[in-house]
Design an enzyme around this catalytic site. Structure first.
Site, PDB file in Angstrom:
ATOM      1  N   CYS A 129      45.352  35.673  19.986  1.00 44.84           N
ATOM      2  CA  CYS A 129      45.259  36.057  21.677  1.00 44.84           C
ATOM      3  C   CYS A 129      43.708  35.623  21.928  1.00 44.84           C
ATOM      4  O   CYS A 129      43.011  35.659  21.012  1.00 44.84           O
ATOM      5  CB  CYS A 129      45.261  37.438  21.952  1.00 44.84           C
ATOM      6  SG  CYS A 129      47.177  37.944  21.644  1.00 44.84           S
ATOM      7  N   GLU A 186      46.446  42.265  31.625  1.00 46.09           N
ATOM      8  CA  GLU A 186      46.130  40.656  31.569  1.00 46.09           C
ATOM      9  C   GLU A 186      47.305  40.112  32.228  1.00 46.09           C
ATOM     10  O   GLU A 186      48.541  40.536  32.288  1.00 46.09           O
ATOM     11  CB  GLU A 186      45.983  40.413  30.187  1.00 46.09           C
ATOM     12  CG  GLU A 186      44.661  40.630  29.433  1.00 46.09           C
ATOM     13  CD  GLU A 186      44.641  40.405  28.001  1.00 46.09           C
ATOM     14  OE1 GLU A 186      43.632  40.539  27.546  1.00 46.09           O
ATOM     15  OE2 GLU A 186      45.791  40.021  27.643  1.00 46.09           O
TER      16      GLU A 186
END
Length: 201
Positions: free
Chosen positions: A73, A122
């Site tokens: 990520c 996010e």
């Protein structure tokens, strides 16, 4: 006690509810109990045998330390092309080059809260790729990494028996049964900030 060296300052792209860039923030200070919406990405790396690389987050990370999750990520830097950001971060964290990078989930978004109140928030497009390189994890980012058969990993995530990060659990539930065989998604469906558009006044 071993101290962890500070990484160079990095910025993340802050977003409005439509996914447009509205500013930047220091990555080291953006995550807290009221984390603002920002741009990120997730990548699932596969080998030639159909196994997925699963990683354990470093134990000192402020969000979900020590939890197992997808391969990598990260956050694109302001003005950085999204694919370039994926390739950069995978190289930094895992020491490998990616091949056949494809966008699968351009609109994935999540908000997750740790027991101590720390928040992840996010818009996080999801990619899949392959690699033939030997994995060399950066210990500052990754505690451990291992290859697992995709079908078994996916089944464990879906039935709740596999302990995994909250974003990975949501992503696996939405990913195609066979990510590498699935058609790539359109880049037009990405948040505007991930398409390189300038902030809207």
């Amino acid at each position: 006690m071993t101290s962890v060296p500070l990484s160079p300052a990095e910025s993340v792209v802050l977003l409005d509810e439509e996914g447009r860039a509205i500013g930047t923030a220091d990555k080291r200070g953006v995550h807290h109990t009221a984390t603002p919406l920002h741009l990120a990405f997730s990548c699932y790396l596969f080998d030639g045998a159909g196994s997925v690389l699963v990683t354990q987050r470093a134990l000192h990370k402020p969000t979900w330390p020590g939890i197992w999750t997808n391969s990598c990520c990260g956050h694109p830097a302001p003005g950085e092309d999204l694919e370039d950001a994926v390739r950069r971060r995978v190289g930094q964290e895992l020491g490998v080059r990616v091949e056949g990078l494809r966008l699968l989930m351009p609109r994935f978004r999540y908000r997750a809260v740790m027991d101590d109140g720390m928040v992840e928030h996010e818009m996080c497009p999801v990619f899949a790729a392959t690699t033939t390189d030997e994995v060399r994890p950066d210990p500052a980012e990754v505690e451990e990494a291992r290859w697992e058969p995709w079908d078994a990993f996916r089944a464990g995530v879906l039935d709740g028996s596999r302990d995994i990060s909250p974003w990975c659990r949501e992503q696996v539930a939405e990913l195609p049964d066979d990510p590498l065989a699935a058609p790539a998604a359109s880049y037009d469906d990405l948040p505007p900030a991930a398409r390189g558009q300038a902030p809207t006044a």
